[in-house]
Design an enzyme around this catalytic site. Structure first.
Site, PDB file in Angstrom:
ATOM      1  N   TYR A   3       0.858  -1.189   0.000  1.00 40.64           N
ATOM      2  CA  TYR A   3       0.000   0.000   0.000  1.00 40.64           C
ATOM      3  C   TYR A   3       0.888   1.231   0.000  1.00 40.64           C
ATOM      4  O   TYR A   3       1.785   1.365   0.833  1.00 40.64           O
ATOM      5  CB  TYR A   3      -0.916  -0.002   1.226  1.00 40.64           C
ATOM      6  CG  TYR A   3      -1.846   1.195   1.255  1.00 40.64           C
ATOM      7  CD1 TYR A   3      -2.947   1.270   0.397  1.00 40.64           C
ATOM      8  CD2 TYR A   3      -1.625   2.250   2.137  1.00 40.64           C
ATOM      9  CE1 TYR A   3      -3.796   2.364   0.419  1.00 40.64           C
ATOM     10  CE2 TYR A   3      -2.480   3.344   2.167  1.00 40.64           C
ATOM     11  CZ  TYR A   3      -3.560   3.400   1.305  1.00 40.64           C
ATOM     12  OH  TYR A   3      -4.405   4.483   1.325  1.00 40.64           O
ATOM     13  N   ASP A  10       9.287   2.999  -0.229  1.00 42.15           N
ATOM     14  CA  ASP A  10       8.231   3.699   0.486  1.00 42.15           C
ATOM     15  C   ASP A  10       8.506   3.480   1.967  1.00 42.15           C
ATOM     16  O   ASP A  10       8.139   2.452   2.538  1.00 42.15           O
ATOM     17  CB  ASP A  10       6.869   3.126   0.072  1.00 42.15           C
ATOM     18  CG  ASP A  10       5.726   3.735   0.867  1.00 42.15           C
ATOM     19  OD1 ASP A  10       5.996   4.424   1.865  1.00 42.15           O
ATOM     20  OD2 ASP A  10       4.559   3.508   0.482  1.00 42.15           O
ATOM     21  N   LYS A  22       4.361  10.074   8.030  1.00 42.95           N
ATOM     22  CA  LYS A  22       4.171   9.679   9.429  1.00 42.95           C
ATOM     23  C   LYS A  22       5.188  10.336  10.378  1.00 42.95           C
ATOM     24  O   LYS A  22       5.060  11.505  10.675  1.00 42.95           O
ATOM     25  CB  LYS A  22       4.151   8.165   9.545  1.00 42.95           C
ATOM     26  CG  LYS A  22       3.012   7.557   8.671  1.00 42.95           C
ATOM     27  CD  LYS A  22       2.711   6.137   9.020  1.00 42.95           C
ATOM     28  CE  LYS A  22       1.768   5.474   8.037  1.00 42.95           C
ATOM     29  NZ  LYS A  22       0.350   5.710   8.283  1.00 42.95           N
TER      30      LYS A  22
HETATM   31  N1  HOZ Z   1      -4.224   3.177   5.668  1.00 42.27           N
HETATM   32  C1  HOZ Z   1      -3.776   3.719   6.902  1.00 42.27           C
HETATM   33  C2  HOZ Z   1      -2.895   2.786   7.638  1.00 42.27           C
HETATM   34  N2  HOZ Z   1      -2.139   1.870   6.881  1.00 42.27           N
HETATM   35  C3  HOZ Z   1      -4.953   4.105   7.763  1.00 42.27           C
HETATM   36  C4  HOZ Z   1      -4.789   5.458   8.257  1.00 42.27           C
HETATM   37  C5  HOZ Z   1      -5.941   5.978   9.103  1.00 42.27           C
HETATM   38  O1  HOZ Z   1      -7.037   5.430   9.102  1.00 42.27           O
HETATM   39  O2  HOZ Z   1      -5.719   6.987   9.722  1.00 42.27           O
END
Ligand code: HOZ
Length: 438
Positions: free
Chosen positions: A153, A248, A276
């Site tokens: 992802y 990433d 992050k």
């Molecule tokens: N896709 C995000 C974690 N892999 C989720 C982030 C969120 O819901 O804040």
């Protein structure tokens, strides 16, 4: 309240969810938060401090979500809060260059091995970082295809919403409606941890692959580390075929080591994407590489990318202060051993209860899997017992431990996870596994 704070949604959280569902799709601003993967309702969070989040129902929970990664030095670290408060008094946004963003860029380039002597561009999210890095890779190479891993992802840009992990995996979506076929026509999918598949992709698409983008430690199909030699093999294949290797490091950056996964595994990518932790809890993303590649970006070159809030002074204050704390305190060894204690303790509790369970850990991130053998790729991660995960999740939440509400996410440990938090977690795990087995 019992000995532990019951973190399940109480009256106040349920009431908020009912209101939220009327005005926000699914009641949430990011899909995994809706608890579709585990059932029940999410507790709404009022505030957070150190390793705890405090729910609207008044429970204090030991937090392994850490805002999905940023909270490496704990929530509301006083130095970070002071820096942001001071920056706010001086103005929220200028849309113009600042001294702080120069210092921030210098520090990022000093800490991340592949950026030493190179350049970095600040954006506002991890999604923007990966999307921009891929545009740069295509612009710099003049090629169109990109290679990504099944279950990887990299944010929600159209070209990357194919066989995506994280929320898409949690909801069982192979892709996304609204992404036209031609947007993913140049996206080649390979299984994670499979070098032969990458070699075959190069064979099939010869000189058309601009880049491979990979999470050096997969964090969106649970936490799955690279097999020995995998990252070095990707490096070699990319160099051989004139494609760029993009790490990433939105999750792994500054977490698995101060210099990220590239420092931990000693493999140098051409481009690095950050998010992050680099924002210390504020919306920051970044991408960078050597000066030769980065010179393709406007205004130096023809690859366009821009943003009104890029380099926002509050976001820079949070990120810069967080990185300065990490560079000063070098907490990674201690973080790794805290995480190991937690992972081993949870594993022992599962074994004692006779529940088939396995785990992976790299530095301060880990993943537990309801499967006897820890998975090495997304196909194996999908074989986990998702019902058992959901029951375990709810048992832990009821005992005051806040895990990510999906088997396909990682768990994050911070420097604020102290003895009391570890003890509480391991006691909760023993009881939770016993409840599952019983
Ligand atoms: N896709 C995000 C974690 N892999 C989720 C982030 C969120 O819901 O804040």
């Amino acid at each position: 309240m019992t000995e532990f704070d019951d973190g399940r949604a109480g009256e106040r959280s349920r009431e908020l969810m009912t209101r939220a569902q009327k005005r926000i799709p699914g009641g949430v601003n990011s899909p995994v938060r809706a608890f579709s993967g585990v059932g029940g309702h999410p507790p709404f969070i009022r505030k957070a401090s150190g390793c705890h989040v405090i729910t609207e129902d008044g429970a204090a929970l030991v937090d392994y979500v850490g805002s999905w990664g940023p909270a490496l030095i704990g929530h509301a670290h006083p130095e970070v809060v002071d820096a942001v408060t001071k920056a706010a008094r001086d103005g929220l946004s200028f849309g113009a260059p600042t001294a702080a963003e120069v210092e921030f860029a210098e520090l990022i380039c000093e800490l991340v091995p592949s950026l030493q002597g190179g350049m970095v561009r600040l954006v506002s999210s991890g999604t923007e970082a990966t999307m921009s890095a891929l545009r740069l890779a295509r612009g710099a190479t003049g090629r169109s295809k990109i290679v990504k891993c099944d279950g990887g992802y990299h944010g929600h840009a159209d070209m990357l919403l194919a066989a995506a992990g994280s929320g898409a995996a949690t909801l069982g979506l192979p892709g996304s409606a609204g992404v036209p076929e031609n947007a993913v026509a140049d996206t080649v999918i390979v299984p994670y941890n499979d070098l032969e598949a990458v070699a075959a992709a190069f064979e099939a698409h010869a000189d058309d692959i601009a880049a491979i983008i990979v999470e050096p430690v997969a964090g969106n199909m649970g936490c799955i580390p690279p097999r020995e030699g995998y990252l070095a093999g990707l490096r070699e294949l990319c160099s051989q075929h004139g494609a760029l290797l993009i790490f990433d490091e939105v999750m792994t950056g500054f977490r698995v080591a101060l210099g990220g996964a590239q420092a931990h595994y000693e493999v140098t990518p051409d481009l690095t994407c950050l998010g992050k932790i680099v924002g210390g809890g504020m919306p920051v993303g970044a991408y960078g590489g050597s000066t030769t590649v980065m010179r393709h970006i406007a205004p130096l070159g023809p690859v366009y990318q821009a943003g009104t809030l890029s380099g926002n002074p509050l976001a820079v204050a949070a990120g810069l202060t967080t990185l300065k704390i990490l560079a000063r305190e070098r907490p990674h060894e201690a973080l790794t051993s805290t995480t190991t204690r937690i992972v081993e303790g949870i594993g022992a509790a599962a074994a004692e209860a006779g529940v088939p369970f396995s785990s992976h850990q790299v530095g301060a991130m880990f993943g537990g899997f309801f499967r006897a053998e820890a998975p090495n790729n997304y196909a194996e991660a999908k074989q986990c017992d998702l019902d058992a995960f959901a029951r375990f999740f709810q048992e832990m939440l009821a005992r005051g431990v806040y895990l990510a509400p999906s088997q396909f996410e990682a768990a994050f440990v911070s420097t604020a996870h102290d003895e009391a938090a570890i003890e509480l977690t391991l006691t909760a795990a023993k009881e939770a596994f016993a409840a599952l087995a019983g």
